[in-house]
Design a protein around this motif. Structure first.
Motif, short mmCIF file in Angstrom:
data_model
loop_
_atom_site.label_atom_id
_atom_site.label_comp_id
_atom_site.label_asym_id
_atom_site.label_seq_id
_atom_site.Cartn_x
_atom_site.Cartn_y
_atom_site.Cartn_z
N THR A 1 -16.16 -6.16 -37.93
CA THR A 1 -16.69 -5.74 -38.98
C THR A 1 -16.20 -7.52 -40.18
O THR A 1 -17.39 -7.10 -40.41
N GLU A 2 -15.53 -7.82 -40.37
CA GLU A 2 -15.31 -8.63 -40.65
C GLU A 2 -16.06 -9.59 -40.65
O GLU A 2 -16.84 -10.77 -41.17
N LYS A 3 -16.67 -10.23 -38.75
CA LYS A 3 -17.61 -11.00 -38.33
C LYS A 3 -18.86 -11.37 -38.81
O LYS A 3 -19.42 -11.93 -39.40
N GLN B 1 -16.53 -11.38 -44.39
CA GLN B 1 -15.00 -12.04 -45.34
C GLN B 1 -13.91 -11.01 -44.69
O GLN B 1 -14.55 -10.41 -43.60
N SER B 2 -13.56 -11.57 -44.82
CA SER B 2 -11.66 -10.89 -44.62
C SER B 2 -12.13 -9.12 -44.69
O SER B 2 -12.29 -9.13 -46.63
N VAL B 3 -11.63 -8.39 -44.18
CA VAL B 3 -11.19 -7.04 -44.87
C VAL B 3 -9.59 -6.18 -44.84
O VAL B 3 -9.69 -5.10 -45.51
N THR C 1 -8.44 -6.53 -48.37
CA THR C 1 -8.54 -7.53 -49.17
C THR C 1 -8.78 -6.60 -50.13
O THR C 1 -9.55 -5.88 -50.35
N GLY D 1 -12.80 -6.15 -49.27
CA GLY D 1 -12.49 -4.74 -48.10
C GLY D 1 -12.13 -3.38 -49.08
O GLY D 1 -12.96 -2.57 -48.42
N LYS E 1 -12.08 -6.93 -36.51
CA LYS E 1 -12.06 -8.28 -36.37
C LYS E 1 -14.07 -7.95 -36.28
O LYS E 1 -14.56 -8.75 -36.71
#
Length: 107
Positions: free
Chosen positions: A56-58, A62-64, A76, A79, A54
Motif C-alpha cells: 500500500t505504501e509503495k 506515502q507511509s501509512v 500516520t 494513513g 508495504k
C-alpha cells in the motif's frame, strides 16, 4: 436480488492501494496499535499483513503506518486520511450502485 460491489483504489500502474482487506488492516492497527494483534485478529501471518502495508505504501507513495517496537504501531496522518477518504468513497459508491441497481431492476 441485490448488488454487491467491491471497490479497489489502485495506482496508475494498477497496484492496489486500498480495498476491503487493507481497510480492515488499517482499522485494526488503529484500534489495537499492533501489527501482531492485527495479524492474529485477522488470522493472517504477520509477514502477510506487513507485506500488504508495504505494498500500500509503495503504491500510494506515502507511509501509512509508523511501527515502533517500544510504543507500537500507529497510522500516520496520511494513513488516517487515506482510510477516512476511502471509507467515504466506498459509502458514496455503494449509494450510487444501489440507485443504479434500483433504476434498472426495480423498474
Amino acid at each position: 436480488m441485490k448488488i454487491r460491489s467491491n471497490h479497489l483504489l489502485v495506482s496508475d500502474d494498477g497496484g492496489i492501494i486500498m480495498g476491503n482487506g487493507r481497510m480492515a488492516i488499517l482499522e485494526s492497527i488503529d484500534q489495537t496499535g499492533s501489527i501482531n494483534q492485527t495479524s492474529k485478529k485477522m488470522k493472517m501471518a504477520y509477514k502477510t499483513v506487513w507485506s500488504k502495508i508495504k505494498s500500500t505504501e509503495k503504491n500510494f507513495g506515502q507511509s501509512v503506518v509508523l511501527a515502533n517496537k517500544k510504543t507500537g504501531t500507529v497510522l500516520t496522518d496520511e494513513g488516517r486520511k487515506l482510510l477516512k477518504k476511502y471509507k467515504h468513497l466506498k459509502k458514496c459508491c455503494i449509494q450510487a450502485d444501489d440507485k443504479i441497481f434500483d433504476d434498472i431492476f426495480l423498474d
